[in-house]
Scaffold this motif. Structure first.
Motif, mmCIF file in Angstrom:
data_model
loop_
_atom_site.group_PDB
_atom_site.id
_atom_site.type_symbol
_atom_site.label_atom_id
_atom_site.label_comp_id
_atom_site.label_asym_id
_atom_site.label_seq_id
_atom_site.Cartn_x
_atom_site.Cartn_y
_atom_site.Cartn_z
ATOM 1 N N ASP A 98 12.474 -9.895 5.354
ATOM 2 C CA ASP A 98 12.107 -8.861 4.383
ATOM 3 C C ASP A 98 11.239 -7.767 4.998
ATOM 4 O O ASP A 98 10.526 -7.054 4.291
ATOM 5 C CB ASP A 98 11.401 -9.478 3.178
ATOM 6 N N ALA A 99 11.325 -7.628 6.327
ATOM 7 C CA ALA A 99 10.634 -6.507 6.962
ATOM 8 C C ALA A 99 11.146 -5.187 6.395
ATOM 9 O O ALA A 99 10.416 -4.200 6.311
ATOM 10 C CB ALA A 99 10.849 -6.538 8.472
ATOM 11 N N ARG A 100 12.401 -5.172 6.037
ATOM 12 C CA ARG A 100 13.016 -4.049 5.333
ATOM 13 C C ARG A 100 13.852 -4.624 4.195
ATOM 14 O O ARG A 100 14.426 -5.708 4.315
ATOM 15 C CB ARG A 100 13.917 -3.217 6.249
ATOM 16 N N ILE A 101 13.929 -3.881 3.106
ATOM 17 C CA ILE A 101 14.792 -4.277 1.998
ATOM 18 C C ILE A 101 15.628 -3.082 1.568
ATOM 19 O O ILE A 101 15.287 -1.925 1.848
ATOM 20 C CB ILE A 101 13.992 -4.796 0.781
ATOM 21 N N ALA A 102 16.726 -3.362 0.910
ATOM 22 C CA ALA A 102 17.539 -2.324 0.285
ATOM 23 C C ALA A 102 17.707 -2.684 -1.176
ATOM 24 O O ALA A 102 17.793 -3.869 -1.534
ATOM 25 C CB ALA A 102 18.898 -2.212 0.966
ATOM 26 N N VAL A 103 17.752 -1.682 -2.022
ATOM 27 C CA VAL A 103 17.871 -1.897 -3.462
ATOM 28 C C VAL A 103 19.228 -1.409 -3.949
ATOM 29 O O VAL A 103 19.673 -0.308 -3.592
ATOM 30 C CB VAL A 103 16.735 -1.175 -4.226
ATOM 31 N N GLY A 104 19.889 -2.252 -4.735
ATOM 32 C CA GLY A 104 21.159 -1.884 -5.343
ATOM 33 C C GLY A 104 21.047 -1.956 -6.853
ATOM 34 O O GLY A 104 20.396 -2.850 -7.406
ATOM 35 N N ALA A 116 17.337 -6.618 -4.986
ATOM 36 C CA ALA A 116 16.788 -6.319 -3.654
ATOM 37 C C ALA A 116 17.393 -7.286 -2.649
ATOM 38 O O ALA A 116 17.458 -8.495 -2.897
ATOM 39 C CB ALA A 116 15.279 -6.444 -3.661
ATOM 40 N N LEU A 117 17.848 -6.747 -1.517
ATOM 41 C CA LEU A 117 18.410 -7.557 -0.435
ATOM 42 C C LEU A 117 17.503 -7.498 0.786
ATOM 43 O O LEU A 117 16.924 -6.459 1.093
ATOM 44 C CB LEU A 117 19.790 -7.046 -0.027
ATOM 45 N N ASN A 118 17.430 -8.616 1.509
ATOM 46 C CA ASN A 118 16.724 -8.602 2.782
ATOM 47 C C ASN A 118 17.690 -8.238 3.903
ATOM 48 O O ASN A 118 18.857 -7.905 3.654
ATOM 49 C CB ASN A 118 16.013 -9.936 3.033
ATOM 50 N N LEU A 119 17.222 -8.300 5.137
ATOM 51 C CA LEU A 119 18.027 -7.839 6.268
ATOM 52 C C LEU A 119 19.210 -8.750 6.594
ATOM 53 O O LEU A 119 20.086 -8.377 7.368
ATOM 54 C CB LEU A 119 17.141 -7.668 7.505
ATOM 55 N N TYR A 120 19.250 -9.925 5.995
ATOM 56 C CA TYR A 120 20.428 -10.782 6.117
ATOM 57 C C TYR A 120 21.403 -10.561 4.961
ATOM 58 O O TYR A 120 22.395 -11.281 4.835
ATOM 59 C CB TYR A 120 20.018 -12.258 6.180
ATOM 60 N N GLY A 121 21.103 -9.577 4.125
ATOM 61 C CA GLY A 121 21.967 -9.299 2.980
ATOM 62 C C GLY A 121 21.846 -10.340 1.892
ATOM 63 O O GLY A 121 22.714 -10.445 1.026
ATOM 64 N N LYS A 122 20.758 -11.105 1.924
ATOM 65 C CA LYS A 122 20.529 -12.142 0.920
ATOM 66 C C LYS A 122 19.679 -11.578 -0.216
ATOM 67 O O LYS A 122 18.776 -10.770 -0.005
ATOM 68 C CB LYS A 122 19.836 -13.356 1.531
ATOM 69 N N LYS A 123 19.966 -12.065 -1.421
ATOM 70 C CA LYS A 123 19.269 -11.590 -2.604
ATOM 71 C C LYS A 123 17.829 -12.078 -2.603
ATOM 72 O O LYS A 123 17.565 -13.266 -2.586
ATOM 73 C CB LYS A 123 20.025 -12.078 -3.834
ATOM 74 N N GLU A 124 16.907 -11.126 -2.605
ATOM 75 C CA GLU A 124 15.480 -11.449 -2.648
ATOM 76 C C GLU A 124 14.970 -11.481 -4.087
ATOM 77 O O GLU A 124 14.112 -12.286 -4.431
ATOM 78 C CB GLU A 124 14.689 -10.395 -1.865
ATOM 79 N N ALA A 125 15.463 -10.578 -4.913
ATOM 80 C CA ALA A 125 14.983 -10.467 -6.286
ATOM 81 C C ALA A 125 16.048 -9.772 -7.128
ATOM 82 O O ALA A 125 16.854 -8.990 -6.615
ATOM 83 C CB ALA A 125 13.678 -9.675 -6.333
ATOM 84 N N LYS A 126 16.042 -10.054 -8.423
ATOM 85 C CA LYS A 126 17.001 -9.425 -9.336
ATOM 86 C C LYS A 126 16.372 -9.352 -10.722
ATOM 87 O O LYS A 126 15.692 -10.274 -11.156
ATOM 88 C CB LYS A 126 18.288 -10.249 -9.394
ATOM 89 N N GLU A 127 16.607 -8.231 -11.389
ATOM 90 C CA GLU A 127 16.147 -8.059 -12.759
ATOM 91 C C GLU A 127 17.232 -7.354 -13.577
ATOM 92 O O GLU A 127 17.992 -6.542 -13.046
ATOM 93 C CB GLU A 127 14.857 -7.231 -12.817
#
Length: 399
Positions: A98-104, A116-127
């Motif tokens: 999670d040094a960087r995240i992307a939001v979709g 929010a995705l982490n650098l492995y493209g894994k879901k970090e959070a969802k609302e």
């Protein structure tokens, strides 16, 4: 795999300077080495400095320099020490996901999903948030507040954010700056400018079917050539060749929802009659006032009306699948939130219907269920920023 400098160099006659010297500098090589070190750690977590040097065929001092850079940038971290029977134990390195995240964001008529995705493209959070859609700047005002609320709730810092993708039910311009065709939400011509002005990172629109296929390609990297059918409330699709999404001359490739399926049939939201959208979408299957989960639960319980509609739906879906397979004899992936509810028996029934319709009595195992079962649109809206970061890591990190 990692040390491919040889392809940079050109054949040259005796006495002439190699062409590479006019094109690639020591800085270019340094950037590539940094990128290679990061990617090696990305794919081989808990690796040692020596294993990196051996795999990349570069010197230990060079590896040490790049590890220091990546540690300073907080892109990697030390993860303890590796076991060793003799001598000093080597430090292990891994990336910080999670040094960087992307939001979709998935934009629907009455709600939005933010992921929010982490650098492995894994879901970090969802609302999920309730937000009634209207194609104007005031909607963007409300949406940006939700994004900032989301960031604050999960304690994401602005410097972590790579970009924000907005998955929308409509075709978008190549640069993602505007909606070029948005009949479902009545947002044709809508520009992302006001929303982007609230953030210091790239923001772009993406067609929801493109987002879903992005998610599937990430989960299924071995896919080369395929047709992706996104079966949600509405129908969408994508053509995948060589592992890449094919958008066509003006971005309309894969709009299978507007293929004519029933001459002079039901009226589509596009204004034409008989489109596949009218017969193969979740809206047709579940009907008004019933959630998809409720429909499939009733079907499993033997509800007569639901069973009858399911058989009718399969008839049209098998017609569409067979037609597509006649055009491109490739894998057909059934994705989207409706297809994710299909049981193994449902998939088998669809295959049987297609086989019955097929001219060539093909092996219908080419019809598969998508691996990305939930949040495919919001995930796929964020993934391009992750991919761009991984591609540009040598350029973006401090040198």
């Amino acid at each position: 795999m990692y040390n491919d400098f040889s392809k940079w160099f050109c054949e040259y006659d005796t006495g002439e300077e190699p062409a590479i010297m006019n094109t690639f500098s020591l800085t270019d090589i340094k950037k590539k080495n940094l990128s290679d070190v990061y990617h090696f750690i990305y794919y081989h977590p808990d690796c040692s400095k020596q294993s990196i040097a051996n795999a990349l065929e570069i010197s230990l001092p060079t590896v040490s320099q790049h590890l220091s850079t990546l540690l300073e940038e907080r892109l990697i971290e030390k993860a303890g020490q590796l076991a060793s029977a003799v001598g000093r134990r080597a430090a292990a390195y891994r990336i910080i996901p999670d040094a960087r995240i992307a939001v979709g964001i998935e934009i629907l008529d009455k709600k939005v999903y933010i992921t929010a995705l982490n650098l492995y493209g894994k879901k970090e959070a969802k609302e999920r948030y309730s937000l009634v859609f209207h194609a104007d700047d005031l909607y963007f005002d409300d949406l940006q507040k939700l994004v900032k609320e989301f960031m604050q709730k999960y304690r994401y810092r602005e410097e972590q954010l790579l970009g924000i993708g907005l998955g929308i039910q409509g075709l978008t311009s190549p640069d993602g700056a505007r909606v070029t065709y948005g009949k479902i939400l009545d947002c044709t011509g809508w520009s992302i400018g006001r929303f982007a002005g609230y953030f210091r990172v790239p923001c772009r629109f993406l067609h929801d079917a493109e987002c879903a296929s992005n998610s599937e390609l990430w989960e299924n990297p071995q896919i080369s050539d395929a047709i992706y059918l996104s079966i949600g409330q509405h129908l969408g699709g994508a053509v995948i060749l060589g592992g890449e999404l094919q958008k066509g001359l003006t971005g309309k490739s894969g709009t299978f929802e507007h293929m004519s399926l029933v001459p002079d049939g039901r009226t589509c939201y596009c204004g034409r009659k008989g489109c596949a959208e009218c017969y193969c979408s979740g809206e047709f299957l579940a009907g008004p006032g019933m959630e998809p989960e409720e429909f499939f639960a009733k079907k499993e319980q033997g509800d007569a009306a639901c069973l009858e509609r399911w058989e009718e739906y399969r008839r049209y879906l098998s017609m569409l699948i067979n037609n597509l397979h006649m055009v491109m004899e490739n894998t057909i992936i059934l994705g989207g939130n409706i297809a994710s509810l299909f049981s193994e028996e449902d998939i088998a029934a669809v295959r049987a219907d297609v086989l019955q319709r097929s001219t060539f009595l093909d092996d219908v195992s080419y019809i598969i269920q998508g691996k990305c079962r939930s949040d495919a649109v919001s995930i796929g809206a964020a993934l391009p920023f992750i991919k761009e970061f991984l591609r540009d890591i040598g350029t973006e990190a401090a040198m």
